[in-house]
Write an enzyme that holds these catalytic residues in place. Structure first.
Site, PDB file in Angstrom:
ATOM      1  N   SER A  14       0.813  -1.218   0.000  1.00 26.09           N
ATOM      2  CA  SER A  14       0.000   0.000   0.000  1.00 26.09           C
ATOM      3  C   SER A  14       0.848   1.270   0.000  1.00 26.09           C
ATOM      4  CB  SER A  14      -0.901   0.015   1.231  1.00 26.09           C
ATOM      5  OG  SER A  14      -1.733  -1.118   1.225  1.00 26.09           O
ATOM      6  N   GLU A  59       9.542  -5.700  -6.368  1.00 24.76           N
ATOM      7  CA  GLU A  59       8.671  -6.506  -5.497  1.00 24.76           C
ATOM      8  C   GLU A  59       9.004  -7.981  -5.658  1.00 24.76           C
ATOM      9  OE1 GLU A  59       6.035  -6.033  -3.071  1.00 24.76           O
ATOM     10  OE2 GLU A  59       6.424  -8.188  -3.021  1.00 24.76           O
ATOM     11  N   CYS A  87      -1.718  -5.842   2.810  1.00 23.07           N
ATOM     12  CA  CYS A  87      -3.137  -5.490   2.903  1.00 23.07           C
ATOM     13  C   CYS A  87      -3.975  -6.207   1.852  1.00 23.07           C
ATOM     14  CB  CYS A  87      -3.309  -3.975   2.778  1.00 23.07           C
ATOM     15  SG  CYS A  87      -5.033  -3.481   2.932  1.00 23.07           S
ATOM     16  N   CYS A 105      -5.632  -7.191   5.279  1.00 21.66           N
ATOM     17  CA  CYS A 105      -6.942  -6.538   5.425  1.00 21.66           C
ATOM     18  C   CYS A 105      -8.023  -7.080   4.489  1.00 21.66           C
ATOM     19  CB  CYS A 105      -6.840  -5.045   5.135  1.00 21.66           C
ATOM     20  SG  CYS A 105      -5.302  -4.277   5.565  1.00 21.66           S
ATOM     21  N   LYS A 164      -8.807 -10.983   4.691  1.00 15.35           N
ATOM     22  CA  LYS A 164      -9.326 -11.165   6.061  1.00 15.35           C
ATOM     23  C   LYS A 164     -10.761 -10.665   6.164  1.00 15.35           C
ATOM     24  CE  LYS A 164      -9.383  -7.885   8.515  1.00 15.35           C
ATOM     25  NZ  LYS A 164      -8.319  -7.216   9.237  1.00 15.35           N
ATOM     26  N   TYR A 218      -3.570  -3.246  -9.034  1.00 16.07           N
ATOM     27  CA  TYR A 218      -2.338  -2.639  -8.521  1.00 16.07           C
ATOM     28  C   TYR A 218      -1.277  -2.559  -9.619  1.00 16.07           C
ATOM     29  CZ  TYR A 218      -3.097  -1.533  -3.661  1.00 16.07           C
ATOM     30  OH  TYR A 218      -3.500  -0.905  -2.511  1.00 16.07           O
ATOM     31  N   TYR A 250      -4.899  -7.816  17.419  1.00 15.35           N
ATOM     32  CA  TYR A 250      -5.805  -7.647  16.276  1.00 15.35           C
ATOM     33  C   TYR A 250      -6.022  -8.973  15.543  1.00 15.35           C
ATOM     34  CZ  TYR A 250      -5.367  -2.464  16.021  1.00 15.35           C
ATOM     35  OH  TYR A 250      -5.426  -1.113  16.244  1.00 15.35           O
ATOM     36  N   ILE A 251      -4.907  -9.575  15.141  1.00 11.38           N
ATOM     37  CA  ILE A 251      -5.010 -10.739  14.250  1.00 11.38           C
ATOM     38  C   ILE A 251      -5.646 -11.919  14.972  1.00 11.38           C
ATOM     39  CG2 ILE A 251      -3.618 -12.422  12.950  1.00 11.38           C
ATOM     40  CD1 ILE A 251      -1.798 -10.094  12.132  1.00 11.38           C
ATOM     41  N   GLU A 304      -9.412 -11.339  15.276  1.00 13.93           N
ATOM     42  CA  GLU A 304     -10.106 -11.380  13.986  1.00 13.93           C
ATOM     43  C   GLU A 304     -10.232 -12.825  13.493  1.00 13.93           C
ATOM     44  OE1 GLU A 304      -7.924  -8.497  11.652  1.00 13.93           O
ATOM     45  OE2 GLU A 304      -9.111  -6.834  12.482  1.00 13.93           O
ATOM     46  N   ARG A 318      -1.310 -14.413  27.242  1.00  8.87           N
ATOM     47  CA  ARG A 318      -0.623 -14.289  28.533  1.00  8.87           C
ATOM     48  C   ARG A 318      -1.228 -13.228  29.439  1.00  8.87           C
ATOM     49  NH1 ARG A 318       5.146 -11.877  26.222  1.00  8.87           N
ATOM     50  NH2 ARG A 318       4.280 -10.024  25.247  1.00  8.87           N
ATOM     51  N   HIS A 347     -32.259   8.441  14.702  1.00  3.02           N
ATOM     52  CA  HIS A 347     -32.991   7.458  15.502  1.00  3.02           C
ATOM     53  C   HIS A 347     -33.765   6.498  14.612  1.00  3.02           C
ATOM     54  CE1 HIS A 347     -34.817   5.977  19.155  1.00  3.02           C
ATOM     55  NE2 HIS A 347     -36.001   6.020  18.557  1.00  3.02           N
ATOM     56  N   GLU A 399     -26.360   6.998  17.719  1.00  3.13           N
ATOM     57  CA  GLU A 399     -26.924   8.199  18.364  1.00  3.13           C
ATOM     58  C   GLU A 399     -26.531   8.278  19.838  1.00  3.13           C
ATOM     59  OE1 GLU A 399     -31.259   8.397  18.865  1.00  3.13           O
ATOM     60  OE2 GLU A 399     -31.354   6.230  18.546  1.00  3.13           O
TER      61      GLU A 399
HETATM   62  P1  NDP Z   1      -0.533  -7.361  18.124  1.00  3.17           P
HETATM   63  O1  NDP Z   1       0.657  -6.593  18.539  1.00  3.17           O
HETATM   64  O2  NDP Z   1      -1.831  -6.679  17.982  1.00  3.17           O
HETATM   65  O3  NDP Z   1      -0.736  -8.593  19.110  1.00  3.17           O
HETATM   66  C1  NDP Z   1       0.327  -9.481  19.382  1.00  3.17           C
HETATM   67  C2  NDP Z   1      -0.127 -10.514  20.378  1.00  3.17           C
HETATM   68  O4  NDP Z   1       0.928 -11.433  20.574  1.00  3.17           O
HETATM   69  C3  NDP Z   1      -0.455  -9.927  21.743  1.00  3.17           C
HETATM   70  O5  NDP Z   1      -1.544 -10.602  22.301  1.00  3.17           O
HETATM   71  C4  NDP Z   1       0.832 -10.214  22.532  1.00  3.17           C
HETATM   72  O6  NDP Z   1       0.628 -10.351  23.907  1.00  3.17           O
HETATM   73  C5  NDP Z   1       1.229 -11.547  21.954  1.00  3.17           C
HETATM   74  N1  NDP Z   1       2.652 -11.799  22.160  1.00  3.17           N
HETATM   75  C6  NDP Z   1       3.702 -11.085  21.688  1.00  3.17           C
HETATM   76  N2  NDP Z   1       4.862 -11.616  22.106  1.00  3.17           N
HETATM   77  C7  NDP Z   1       4.536 -12.702  22.858  1.00  3.17           C
HETATM   78  C8  NDP Z   1       5.292 -13.668  23.572  1.00  3.17           C
HETATM   79  N3  NDP Z   1       6.626 -13.614  23.592  1.00  3.17           N
HETATM   80  N4  NDP Z   1       4.622 -14.638  24.241  1.00  3.17           N
HETATM   81  C9  NDP Z   1       3.285 -14.689  24.226  1.00  3.17           C
HETATM   82  N5  NDP Z   1       2.495 -13.804  23.567  1.00  3.17           N
HETATM   83  C10 NDP Z   1       3.133 -12.816  22.887  1.00  3.17           C
HETATM   84  O7  NDP Z   1      -0.084  -8.069  16.773  1.00  3.17           O
HETATM   85  P2  NDP Z   1      -0.904  -8.709  15.580  1.00  3.17           P
HETATM   86  O8  NDP Z   1       0.025  -9.697  14.998  1.00  3.17           O
HETATM   87  O9  NDP Z   1      -2.259  -9.138  15.996  1.00  3.17           O
HETATM   88  O10 NDP Z   1      -1.058  -7.496  14.582  1.00  3.17           O
HETATM   89  C11 NDP Z   1       0.107  -6.754  14.205  1.00  3.17           C
HETATM   90  C12 NDP Z   1      -0.274  -5.352  13.855  1.00  3.17           C
HETATM   91  O11 NDP Z   1      -0.885  -5.334  12.582  1.00  3.17           O
HETATM   92  C13 NDP Z   1      -1.294  -4.710  14.774  1.00  3.17           C
HETATM   93  O12 NDP Z   1      -0.702  -4.164  15.924  1.00  3.17           O
HETATM   94  C14 NDP Z   1      -1.915  -3.690  13.891  1.00  3.17           C
HETATM   95  O13 NDP Z   1      -1.109  -2.542  13.902  1.00  3.17           O
HETATM   96  C15 NDP Z   1      -1.877  -4.351  12.522  1.00  3.17           C
HETATM   97  N6  NDP Z   1      -3.175  -4.973  12.189  1.00  3.17           N
HETATM   98  C16 NDP Z   1      -4.263  -4.176  12.049  1.00  3.17           C
HETATM   99  C17 NDP Z   1      -5.485  -4.716  11.752  1.00  3.17           C
HETATM  100  C18 NDP Z   1      -6.664  -3.814  11.616  1.00  3.17           C
HETATM  101  O14 NDP Z   1      -6.471  -2.624  11.449  1.00  3.17           O
HETATM  102  N7  NDP Z   1      -7.881  -4.324  11.718  1.00  3.17           N
HETATM  103  C19 NDP Z   1      -5.670  -6.147  11.561  1.00  3.17           C
HETATM  104  C20 NDP Z   1      -4.465  -6.901  11.746  1.00  3.17           C
HETATM  105  C21 NDP Z   1      -3.273  -6.325  12.040  1.00  3.17           C
HETATM  106  P3  NDP Z   1       0.767  -9.086  24.902  1.00  3.17           P
HETATM  107  O15 NDP Z   1      -0.353  -8.177  24.553  1.00  3.17           O
HETATM  108  O16 NDP Z   1       0.692  -9.688  26.241  1.00  3.17           O
HETATM  109  O17 NDP Z   1       2.101  -8.474  24.589  1.00  3.17           O
END
Ligand code: NDP
Length: 455
Positions: A18, A38, A46, A51, A54, A102, A181-182, A185, A202, A439, A444
């Site tokens: 993107s 690329e 994305c 995105c 998904k 693209y 997030y992931i 979802e 955790r 409404h 609202e």
């Molecule tokens: P996130 O950072 O959102 O979540 C990572 C998860 O992995 C957390 O629950 C974290 O736990 C856990 N984790 C990390 N390290 C460890 C470890 N050593 N042991 C156990 N658990 C661990 O990452 P995602 O991969 O879900 O997404 C990456 C990014 O991509 C997002 O932050 C976002 O910016 C983007 N994204 C956006 C979306 C959207 O806009 N809808 C959709 C998907 C991705 P803890 O919280 O305890 O650290």
């Protein structure tokens, strides 16, 4: 058009995602001679493995709840089944269509595309597909990649979101590790299609960094939807026998599943780029360090998007790429604001927010006025679904400026985009109050909340 000095191009962009495509396209439109490199399919995370696919699967899975809800409105829904392979095929066709778009966007703008893995040879040179090309400036927009936690069996047996989007059959039982997030979802996707879905994380609550009330409400909602939560746990090991994975948690509990998915964060995609070779400064996690103009520590090298680990969202990468192109080639030097960027988690139910959580706002601004609303959406009165929608306004007490807007419930992502305009403009609570609602909607509530919490 001829380039300055004796470079092959004015700009080489590494990565056709993107951010890279936007930067390339706009730079070319401004008259620059641009080449995009690329290694995979144009479209990037994305479009190809994030995105877009998904969200298509989220739509697909959400029909399950719709079907359940329909009965309360008199629909007699007969026997039906979901054809997972057919959905994946349709999704693949749509992604192929977008990839083509693209490619066309780049071609129409006059940017060339070289398919291969680009590696920096010097501050102005990239080696790709067996030859070296040069440019006055190089933009790195290589995005991010899933991170696997170092646990016995994880690398061997777990899939990431990359592979989860391409499964040909629905797993019977899924264990997802993480609660970001992931993780949320995909938990909604697998659960919606009928897989027994376990979420192991955790923390005490999912979605660290989000507003605590939203975190509490989503945990309840996920459980009500049938997702099995294993909070406060880590995975110690994974073994596999006859297509069944045994996932051992730190408390000794063993969960058996047919699919294990790691959703434990993403890291910048920098390996083999040759950054060290040319002296590009990086953070500990590999992210390229840039200033507000997306300039790296090497004068001719810039970076945008997830590879810089600022805010890892597609629209942010696009905005950074566009500002870069305007600044470098459009005689319009500008930066973008990373404040108050709205985002959504397409869990089921979805979550969306803009601005600060109550906890972050309290730290930054001190005393707050909190307004919140929790209710059963009108649709749920007849559907019988117990799920509640949750909405919250975080207001700085002294100035009355709305510092955070949060929602968990249907359509929250659609609603939050409008809220983001208000928050970005610095709207005060009184501005929200002066608006007459539509409404009957859930939205609202944001303009009718009058009672402060605890008052
Ligand atoms: P996130 O950072 O959102 O979540 C990572 C998860 O992995 C957390 O629950 C974290 O736990 C856990 N984790 C990390 N390290 C460890 C470890 N050593 N042991 C156990 N658990 C661990 O990452 P995602 O991969 O879900 O997404 C990456 C990014 O991509 C997002 O932050 C976002 O910016 C983007 N994204 C956006 C979306 C959207 O806009 N809808 C959709 C998907 C991705 P803890 O919280 O305890 O650290």
């Amino acid at each position: 058009m001829a380039t300055s000095h004796s470079y092959d191009y004015d700009l080489i962009v590494l990565g056709a995602g993107s951010g890279g495509v936007r930067a390339a396209r706009i730079s070319a439109t401004h008259g620059a001679k641009v080449c995009v490199v690329e290694a995979d399919r144009p479209g990037g995370t994305c479009v190809i493995r994030g995105c877009v696919p998904k969200k298509l699967l989220v739509y697909g899975a959400s029909f399950a709840a719709e079907k359940e809800d329909a009965a309360g409105f008199g629909w007699q829904v007969g026997d039906s089944y979901h054809d997972f392979a057919s959905l994946i095929a349709s999704k693949d066709a749509e992604i192929a269509r977008l990839e083509k778009i693209y490619r066309n966007l780049l071609a129409q703008a006059g940017a060339s595309l070289i398919e291969g893995y680009g590696r920096l040879k010097s501050a102005h040179e990239v080696e790709v597909a067996g030859k070296v090309i040069s440019a006055e400036r190089i933009l790195i927009a290589t995005g991010g990649t899933p991170q696997m936690i170092d646990v016995p069996g994880m690398n061997e047996f777990a899939i990431t979101s990359d592979e989860a989007l391409d499964l040909k059959t629905l797993p019977e039982t899924v264990v997802i590790y993480g609660s970001g997030y992931i993780a949320l979802e995909f938990a909604g996707i697998f659960n919606g299609f009928g897989a027994e879905t376990h979420l192991v994380y955790r923390g005490e609550l999912p979605l660290r960094g989000f507003d605590e009330d939203v975190r509490t409400h989503i945990a309840t909602a996920l459980e009500e939807r049938g997702i099995i939560l294993h909070s406060g746990h880590t995975i110690k090991s994974i073994t596999k026998t006859d297509n069944v994975c045994s996932v051992t948690l730190d408390n000794g509990e063993i969960i058996e599943c047919t699919q294990i998915m790691a959703a434990t964060g993403r890291v910048p995609n920098v390996s083999h780029l040759g950054l060290e070779h040319v002296g590009v400064a990086q953070q500990k996690n590999g992210a390229i360090i840039v200033d507000e103009h997306s300039a790296s520590s090497v004068e001719s090298i810039y970076a945008v998007g997830d590879v810089t680990d600022r805010i890892n969202l597609t629209p942010v990468a696009i905005a950074e790429g566009h500002a870069f192109a305007d600044s470098m080639f459009g005689q319009n030097i500008r930066t973008i604001s990373h404040d108050n960027v709205a985002s959504a988690v397409f869990s089921q139910p979805p979550i969306a927010s803009v601005g600060l959580s109550e906890q972050a706002a309290a730290q930054k601004y001190g005393t707050l006025d909190i307004y919140e609303s929790q209710f059963r959406a009108m649709k749920n009165t007849l559907s019988g679904r117990a799920e509640k929608t949750y909405m919250k306004l975080v207001v700085e007490a002294g100035t009355q400026i709305v510092r955070g807007v949060h929602m968990m419930g249907p359509d929250s992502a659609e609603i939050m985009q409008g809220m983001a305009i208000a928050v970005k403009m610095g709207a005060k609570k009184a501005d929200f109050d002066a608006v007459i609602g539509i409404h009957p909607t859930a939205a609202e509530e944001f303009v009718t909340m009058r009672t402060k919490r605890n008052s």
